[in-house]
Design a protein around this motif. Structure first.
Motif, PDB file in Angstrom:
ATOM      1  N   VAL A   1       0.842  -1.190   0.000  1.00 54.89           N
ATOM      2  CA  VAL A   1       0.000   0.000   0.000  1.00 54.89           C
ATOM      3  C   VAL A   1       0.879   1.241   0.000  1.00 54.89           C
ATOM      4  O   VAL A   1       1.666   1.445   0.931  1.00 54.89           O
ATOM      5  N   THR A   2       0.770   2.056  -1.034  1.00 55.45           N
ATOM      6  CA  THR A   2       1.435   3.356  -1.063  1.00 55.45           C
ATOM      7  C   THR A   2       0.386   4.421  -0.786  1.00 55.45           C
ATOM      8  O   THR A   2      -0.593   4.550  -1.527  1.00 55.45           O
ATOM      9  N   VAL A   3       0.574   5.172   0.282  1.00 56.71           N
ATOM     10  CA  VAL A   3      -0.407   6.160   0.709  1.00 56.71           C
ATOM     11  C   VAL A   3      -0.154   7.475  -0.032  1.00 56.71           C
ATOM     12  O   VAL A   3       0.965   7.994  -0.006  1.00 56.71           O
ATOM     13  N   PRO A   4      -1.156   8.025  -0.725  1.00 55.78           N
ATOM     14  CA  PRO A   4      -0.953   9.319  -1.386  1.00 55.78           C
ATOM     15  C   PRO A   4      -0.812  10.442  -0.370  1.00 55.78           C
ATOM     16  O   PRO A   4      -1.110  10.261   0.817  1.00 55.78           O
ATOM     17  N   SER A   5      -0.383  11.597  -0.817  1.00 58.98           N
ATOM     18  CA  SER A   5      -0.208  12.735   0.087  1.00 58.98           C
ATOM     19  C   SER A   5      -1.527  13.127   0.736  1.00 58.98           C
ATOM     20  O   SER A   5      -2.608  12.972   0.157  1.00 58.98           O
ATOM     21  N   ASP A   6      -1.400  13.648   1.940  1.00 62.22           N
ATOM     22  CA  ASP A   6      -2.566  13.990   2.740  1.00 62.22           C
ATOM     23  C   ASP A   6      -3.300  15.193   2.146  1.00 62.22           C
ATOM     24  O   ASP A   6      -2.730  16.271   1.990  1.00 62.22           O
ATOM     25  N   LEU A   7      -4.580  15.009   1.842  1.00 63.81           N
ATOM     26  CA  LEU A   7      -5.360  16.072   1.223  1.00 63.81           C
ATOM     27  C   LEU A   7      -5.455  17.302   2.113  1.00 63.81           C
ATOM     28  O   LEU A   7      -5.361  18.443   1.644  1.00 63.81           O
ATOM     29  N   MET A   8      -5.625  17.089   3.408  1.00 65.75           N
ATOM     30  CA  MET A   8      -5.789  18.238   4.300  1.00 65.75           C
ATOM     31  C   MET A   8      -4.461  18.939   4.563  1.00 65.75           C
ATOM     32  O   MET A   8      -4.441  20.141   4.849  1.00 65.75           O
ATOM     33  N   GLU A   9      -3.347  18.222   4.462  1.00 68.71           N
ATOM     34  CA  GLU A   9      -2.069  18.914   4.571  1.00 68.71           C
ATOM     35  C   GLU A   9      -1.855  19.807   3.348  1.00 68.71           C
ATOM     36  O   GLU A   9      -1.323  20.922   3.460  1.00 68.71           O
ATOM     37  N   VAL A  10      -2.298  19.341   2.183  1.00 68.60           N
ATOM     38  CA  VAL A  10      -2.214  20.177   0.989  1.00 68.60           C
ATOM     39  C   VAL A  10      -3.026  21.455   1.190  1.00 68.60           C
ATOM     40  O   VAL A  10      -2.546  22.572   0.944  1.00 68.60           O
ATOM     41  N   VAL A  11      -4.275  21.329   1.658  1.00 70.74           N
ATOM     42  CA  VAL A  11      -5.109  22.504   1.886  1.00 70.74           C
ATOM     43  C   VAL A  11      -4.488  23.416   2.946  1.00 70.74           C
ATOM     44  O   VAL A  11      -4.548  24.645   2.842  1.00 70.74           O
ATOM     45  N   THR A  12      -3.851  22.828   3.959  1.00 76.07           N
ATOM     46  CA  THR A  12      -3.212  23.621   5.011  1.00 76.07           C
ATOM     47  C   THR A  12      -2.139  24.530   4.434  1.00 76.07           C
ATOM     48  O   THR A  12      -2.076  25.728   4.750  1.00 76.07           O
ATOM     49  N   PHE A  13      -1.280  23.987   3.569  1.00 74.97           N
ATOM     50  CA  PHE A  13      -0.199  24.806   3.032  1.00 74.97           C
ATOM     51  C   PHE A  13      -0.683  25.750   1.926  1.00 74.97           C
ATOM     52  O   PHE A  13      -0.087  26.809   1.707  1.00 74.97           O
ATOM     53  N   VAL A  14      -1.781  25.394   1.249  1.00 71.24           N
ATOM     54  CA  VAL A  14      -2.409  26.370   0.363  1.00 71.24           C
ATOM     55  C   VAL A  14      -2.901  27.555   1.193  1.00 71.24           C
ATOM     56  O   VAL A  14      -2.702  28.723   0.834  1.00 71.24           O
TER      57      VAL A  14
ATOM     58  N   ARG B   1       2.323  34.521  -0.050  1.00 71.66           N
ATOM     59  CA  ARG B   1       3.680  34.075  -0.320  1.00 71.66           C
ATOM     60  C   ARG B   1       3.638  32.808  -1.177  1.00 71.66           C
ATOM     61  O   ARG B   1       3.050  31.804  -0.772  1.00 71.66           O
ATOM     62  N   PRO B   2       4.219  32.793  -2.376  1.00 72.43           N
ATOM     63  CA  PRO B   2       4.239  31.576  -3.188  1.00 72.43           C
ATOM     64  C   PRO B   2       4.909  30.429  -2.447  1.00 72.43           C
ATOM     65  O   PRO B   2       5.830  30.638  -1.646  1.00 72.43           O
ATOM     66  N   LEU B   3       4.451  29.225  -2.732  1.00 72.46           N
ATOM     67  CA  LEU B   3       4.953  28.057  -2.007  1.00 72.46           C
ATOM     68  C   LEU B   3       4.833  26.846  -2.921  1.00 72.46           C
ATOM     69  O   LEU B   3       3.884  26.738  -3.703  1.00 72.46           O
ATOM     70  N   GLU B   4       5.785  25.927  -2.813  1.00 69.09           N
ATOM     71  CA  GLU B   4       5.749  24.698  -3.606  1.00 69.09           C
ATOM     72  C   GLU B   4       5.665  23.496  -2.675  1.00 69.09           C
ATOM     73  O   GLU B   4       6.386  23.416  -1.672  1.00 69.09           O
ATOM     74  N   LEU B   5       4.783  22.549  -3.023  1.00 73.81           N
ATOM     75  CA  LEU B   5       4.629  21.307  -2.275  1.00 73.81           C
ATOM     76  C   LEU B   5       5.138  20.142  -3.109  1.00 73.81           C
ATOM     77  O   LEU B   5       4.893  20.083  -4.321  1.00 73.81           O
ATOM     78  N   ALA B   6       5.845  19.199  -2.466  1.00 70.02           N
ATOM     79  CA  ALA B   6       6.227  17.933  -3.095  1.00 70.02           C
ATOM     80  C   ALA B   6       5.184  16.893  -2.706  1.00 70.02           C
ATOM     81  O   ALA B   6       4.878  16.723  -1.516  1.00 70.02           O
ATOM     82  N   LEU B   7       4.630  16.188  -3.696  1.00 67.05           N
ATOM     83  CA  LEU B   7       3.487  15.311  -3.480  1.00 67.05           C
ATOM     84  C   LEU B   7       3.755  13.887  -3.967  1.00 67.05           C
ATOM     85  O   LEU B   7       4.545  13.663  -4.873  1.00 67.05           O
ATOM     86  N   ASP B   8       3.047  12.952  -3.357  1.00 64.11           N
ATOM     87  CA  ASP B   8       2.978  11.570  -3.836  1.00 64.11           C
ATOM     88  C   ASP B   8       1.552  11.308  -4.312  1.00 64.11           C
ATOM     89  O   ASP B   8       0.591  11.701  -3.647  1.00 64.11           O
ATOM     90  N   GLY B   9       1.423  10.635  -5.449  1.00 63.83           N
ATOM     91  CA  GLY B   9       0.090  10.318  -5.962  1.00 63.83           C
ATOM     92  C   GLY B   9      -0.679  11.555  -6.387  1.00 63.83           C
ATOM     93  O   GLY B   9      -1.829  11.758  -5.969  1.00 63.83           O
TER      94      GLY B   9
ATOM     95  N   GLY C   1       2.443  19.842 -11.150  1.00 66.41           N
ATOM     96  CA  GLY C   1       3.484  19.112 -11.856  1.00 66.41           C
ATOM     97  C   GLY C   1       3.302  17.624 -11.632  1.00 66.41           C
ATOM     98  O   GLY C   1       2.382  17.186 -10.936  1.00 66.41           O
ATOM     99  N   PRO C   2       4.181  16.783 -12.214  1.00 67.82           N
ATOM    100  CA  PRO C   2       4.066  15.334 -12.034  1.00 67.82           C
ATOM    101  C   PRO C   2       4.149  14.889 -10.577  1.00 67.82           C
ATOM    102  O   PRO C   2       3.582  13.864 -10.207  1.00 67.82           O
ATOM    103  N   SER C   3       4.867  15.650  -9.743  1.00 72.23           N
ATOM    104  CA  SER C   3       4.979  15.292  -8.323  1.00 72.23           C
ATOM    105  C   SER C   3       5.019  16.544  -7.454  1.00 72.23           C
ATOM    106  O   SER C   3       5.674  16.553  -6.419  1.00 72.23           O
ATOM    107  N   SER C   4       4.290  17.577  -7.884  1.00 70.27           N
ATOM    108  CA  SER C   4       4.365  18.827  -7.138  1.00 70.27           C
ATOM    109  C   SER C   4       3.127  19.671  -7.354  1.00 70.27           C
ATOM    110  O   SER C   4       2.340  19.444  -8.284  1.00 70.27           O
ATOM    111  N   LEU C   5       2.977  20.655  -6.481  1.00 73.17           N
ATOM    112  CA  LEU C   5       1.953  21.685  -6.619  1.00 73.17           C
ATOM    113  C   LEU C   5       2.579  23.010  -6.228  1.00 73.17           C
ATOM    114  O   LEU C   5       3.140  23.135  -5.128  1.00 73.17           O
ATOM    115  N   ARG C   6       2.489  23.978  -7.116  1.00 73.27           N
ATOM    116  CA  ARG C   6       2.979  25.314  -6.807  1.00 73.27           C
ATOM    117  C   ARG C   6       1.785  26.241  -6.603  1.00 73.27           C
ATOM    118  O   ARG C   6       0.908  26.335  -7.455  1.00 73.27           O
TER     119      ARG C   6
END
Length: 458
Positions: free
Chosen positions: A261-274, A282-290, A315-320
């Motif tokens: 089982v590969t767990v994708p990145s946490d949806l709520m952590e993504v929303v937190t940093f957005v 302030r612009p910010l980049e996240l590194a993501l899985d799945g 991006g393929p493994s990121s969100l800016r």
């Protein structure tokens, strides 16, 4: 000191003093760790197997260790190696969940159907977590779990003090369940929502996996934590068919196979940093899985962010996350077919910087998700809370004249981010809740320029 060690040291206290600042010029992307709401039922599902399960991208959070501790206490073998975890349930002999491990997190509830299926009996005390439901002091009700398991033939007793269940002779039997029976109806759209909808659907999936016969789950909860669990069960050999209005499970009638089982990145952590990027402009980049799973899982939130004018570049493994030229006021609905209730406090923080008033409506927890409002008001936010609706008016936050107090996980995250925007040190009480949902939160914020000083717990 490693980032994981840093997080544990910060989380050892329930009090931080935080202050915002500018990130280092060479600050890289922030990594979003694994999705808690999928990890928890997947760890429970491992107890249905007759072979070890291997997990990767596992976040170092309280639920991971509490559930692993329960499985170990009942005779299973659990090994931790960084963001990897192996669960071998073949030695499971116990059926009684230790009260000391279940009271602090709600995730132990998903062991109720799996231990019942594997051992024929399960007993537990209360299951805890954040104080956002109907339970006193954070205890989560289990009546909906009992109703689901009774449909599979179990005999259950759910009280304020605990839970017990026995499987029928021959084990659990496939059944037909309509999740509408465990949900409320969202009045404007006619879709289902409510505090028990998600848990009832996942309980039904876990019970169906090793039951004898076919189970049809009608009107299932529609989010990634359910359909990710479907994927995990299929990986272990369960025959599952999905349609928009139903999930059909052909029960294995015995132990499941091995799974990776590969767990994708946490949806709520993504929303937190957005929310952090938008709040601090302030612009910010996240590194993501799945990434594709993350984008699909956040579809309702992304529609709101797009309406608000938040620039997002995938991006393929990121969100800016870019800085919006103008943040447009947008009403947000938190309901099971709309935004996650967990995301609603973070949207409230963002909308304080919008160009006009906006209303946030929470139809999952019936008003229990606004515990952050008092803290935001202390920081100068103009808020009007009426029942399950909160109206935000554009506000410039300022230092609070008192400590900020968080009573749940997302309130703690929201108030930490809000305090960072004042530019002066602010003391927060209740940050211990963060360990249930974020790994290395303090060190991630530090990498973005924050100063975080934990108060000596001694």
């Amino acid at each position: 000191m490693s980032g994981s060690t840093l997080m544990r040291d910060h989380a050892a206290t329930d009090v931080w003093t935080v202050c915002g600042g500018s990130p280092a010029a060479d600050a890289g992307p922030v990594r979003a760790d694994g999705f808690k709401h999928l990890l928890v039922p997947s760890l429970a599902a491992a107890c249905l197997a007759g072979a070890p399960w291997e997990f990767t991208n596992v976040p170092d959070i309280a639920d991971r260790h509490a559930l692993g501790g329960i499985v170990s206490a009942l005779g299973g073998r659990v090994e931790h190696d960084g963001d990897r975890m192996t669960v071998d349930p073949r030695g499971l002999t116990g059926h009684e969940i230790p009260a000391g491990l279940s009271q602090g997190v709600h995730g132990g509830m998903y062991l109720l159907p799996t231990l019942l299926a594997a051992r024929g009996r399960v007993v537990s005390g209360t299951h805890g977590g954040c104080s956002i439901g109907d339970g006193a002091g954070g205890a989560r009700p289990t009546g909906h779990v009992a109703r689901v398991l009774e449909a599979f033939g179990a005999t259950c007793e759910a009280t304020a003090g605990g839970f017990s269940a026995r499987a029928p002779r021959g084990g659990l039997r496939g059944t037909t369940l309509d999740m509408a029976d465990f949900a409320d109806v969202e009045p404007a759209t006619g879709t289902l929502t409510g505090p028990y909808y998600s848990g009832a659907t996942k309980t039904a999936l876990l019970a169906a996996a090793t039951a004898t016969g076919t189970t049809e789950i009608r009107n299932p909860y529609p989010k990634l934590d359910v359909y990710g669990l479907v994927r995990v069960l299929a990986e272990a050999g369960v025959a599952v068919e999905t349609a928009p209005d139903r999930i059909v499970v052909e029960g294995a009638g015995g132990p499941l196979g091995a799974a990776r089982v590969t767990v994708p990145s946490d949806l709520m952590e993504v929303v937190t940093f957005v929310a952090l990027a938008v709040h601090l402009r302030r612009p910010l980049e996240l590194a993501l899985d799945g990434v594709e799973e993350v984008r699909a899982g956040l579809a309702p939130e992304l529609r709101y962010l797009n309406a608000m004018g938040v620039p997002l570049e995938w991006g393929p493994s990121s969100l800016r996350i870019g800085e919006p030229a103008r943040l447009r006021a947008t009403d947000v609905l938190a309901a099971s077919h709309f935004a996650y209730s967990d995301a609603q406090p973070l949207f409230a923080l963002m909308l304080l910087g919008a160009d006009g008033p906006a209303t946030l409506t929470d139809l999952v927890w019936h008003g229990g998700r606004f515990g952050y409002a008092e803290g935001l008001r202390a920081l100068g936010a103009r808020l009007d809370l009426r029942g399950n609706r909160l109206t935000t008016t554009p506000s410039r936050l300022r230092p609070a004249g008192t400590d900020l107090v968080a009573g749940d996980l997302r309130a703690a995250a929201t108030l930490v981010l809000a305090a960072l925007g004042t530019g002066v040190p602010q003391r927060l009480v209740g940050v211990g809740h963060l360990r249930r949902g974020y790994q290395d939160f303090a060190s991630k914020l530090t990498s973005l320029g924050a100063t975080i000083t934990p108060e000596d717990a001694s």
